[in-house]
Design a protein around this motif. Structure first.
Motif, PDB file in Angstrom:
ATOM      1  N   ALA A  45       0.831  -1.206   0.000  1.00 23.35           N
ATOM      2  CA  ALA A  45       0.000   0.000   0.000  1.00 23.35           C
ATOM      3  C   ALA A  45       0.863   1.252   0.000  1.00 23.35           C
ATOM      4  O   ALA A  45       2.071   1.198   0.287  1.00 23.35           O
ATOM      5  CB  ALA A  45      -0.925   0.002   1.214  1.00 23.35           C
ATOM      6  N   ALA A  46       0.245   2.381  -0.305  1.00 21.37           N
ATOM      7  CA  ALA A  46       0.937   3.665  -0.211  1.00 21.37           C
ATOM      8  C   ALA A  46       1.400   3.865   1.233  1.00 21.37           C
ATOM      9  O   ALA A  46       0.669   3.576   2.178  1.00 21.37           O
ATOM     10  CB  ALA A  46       0.002   4.793  -0.631  1.00 21.37           C
ATOM     11  N   GLY A  47       2.617   4.329   1.388  1.00 19.84           N
ATOM     12  CA  GLY A  47       3.195   4.495   2.720  1.00 19.84           C
ATOM     13  C   GLY A  47       4.058   3.326   3.142  1.00 19.84           C
ATOM     14  O   GLY A  47       4.884   3.457   4.053  1.00 19.84           O
ATOM     15  N   ASP A  48       3.861   2.162   2.473  1.00 18.69           N
ATOM     16  CA  ASP A  48       4.705   1.005   2.763  1.00 18.69           C
ATOM     17  C   ASP A  48       6.075   1.172   2.106  1.00 18.69           C
ATOM     18  O   ASP A  48       6.235   1.900   1.121  1.00 18.69           O
ATOM     19  CB  ASP A  48       4.068  -0.281   2.221  1.00 18.69           C
ATOM     20  N   ARG A  49       7.037   0.450   2.637  1.00 12.92           N
ATOM     21  CA  ARG A  49       8.350   0.319   2.001  1.00 12.92           C
ATOM     22  C   ARG A  49       8.520  -1.155   1.645  1.00 12.92           C
ATOM     23  O   ARG A  49       9.059  -1.933   2.437  1.00 12.92           O
ATOM     24  CB  ARG A  49       9.466   0.783   2.940  1.00 12.92           C
ATOM     25  N   PRO A  50       8.003  -1.551   0.469  1.00 10.38           N
ATOM     26  CA  PRO A  50       8.073  -2.980   0.120  1.00 10.38           C
ATOM     27  C   PRO A  50       9.515  -3.468   0.101  1.00 10.38           C
ATOM     28  O   PRO A  50      10.427  -2.753  -0.323  1.00 10.38           O
ATOM     29  CB  PRO A  50       7.442  -3.032  -1.281  1.00 10.38           C
TER      30      PRO A  50
END
Length: 200
Positions: A45-50
């Motif tokens: 999701a947006a805000g994650d750091r995959p």
């Protein structure tokens, strides 16, 4: 597709299409894992750091932005042979600015970003592959920006059919409309005019 089949396909792709050395392809296989997503599952999701690069073996994924008032705008799509990741995270460690979602049952091979960064630092063949992805994304971004500034909606739809000819039949019209920056009603009108021209 079994997990072993997915990993074998991925390893072969790295060598035959990606131009990666056999040694690096073998090392990548040992670090990779198969991850499966059901329809509507989020990869990140947006805000994650995959932490991974997701190489799509089968299925379909969309990239989209979500505004504060809940509106969604599709950024792009990835299907078989595509890669799902956030370049912001991969290149600088910044959070992803967009969301991802599986539109079909999707099988991916997840390869840790850290492995790719470290391996690319010493393996020229992998560094070339990474650079190729970065350049392709930069060119695609530039072309998309130009289409919004220089083309009308009908022309953007024709370009979409060229760029995503294999995906168009698999996508609901409202997802295509979102990608084009228009309403589903406007897209229906464009499609009707296009059909009329072809019929005449």
């Amino acid at each position: 597709m079994t997990d072993q089949e997915a990993l074998t396909t991925f390893s072969n792709w790295l060598r035959e299409t990606g131009g990666v050395s056999s040694e690096t392809a073998a090392a990548a296989r040992t670090h990779a894992e198969v991850r499966r997503f059901e329809r509507e599952d989020s990869l990140f999701a947006a805000g994650d750091r995959p932490k991974c690069l997701y190489f799509v073996q089968s299925g379909l994924v969309r990239f989209y932005y979500l505004t504060r008032d809940g509106k969604e705008y599709n950024k792009s799509f990835a299907s078989e042979g595509g890669v799902v990741t956030s370049m912001s995270t991969f290149l600088s460690g910044a959070p992803s600015p967009f969301h991802t979602q599986a539109l079909e049952e999707t099988i991916t091979v997840a390869l840790p970003m850290e492995f790719v960064r470290k391996q690319a630092a010493t393996d020229l063949s992998l560094e070339r592959l990474v650079n190729r992805f970065v350049v392709q994304l930069a060119v695609k971004k530039e072309q998309r920006e130009a289409s919004f500034l220089l083309m009308d909606a009908g022309e953007r739809y024709e370009l979409f059919l060229e760029d995503f000819s294999d995906l168009a039949p698999r996508l609901p019209l409202y997802h295509i409309a979102s990608y084009l920056g228009i309403t589903p009603v406007a897209l229906s009108r464009i499609r009707a005019r296009r059909t009329g021209r072809r019929a005449s």
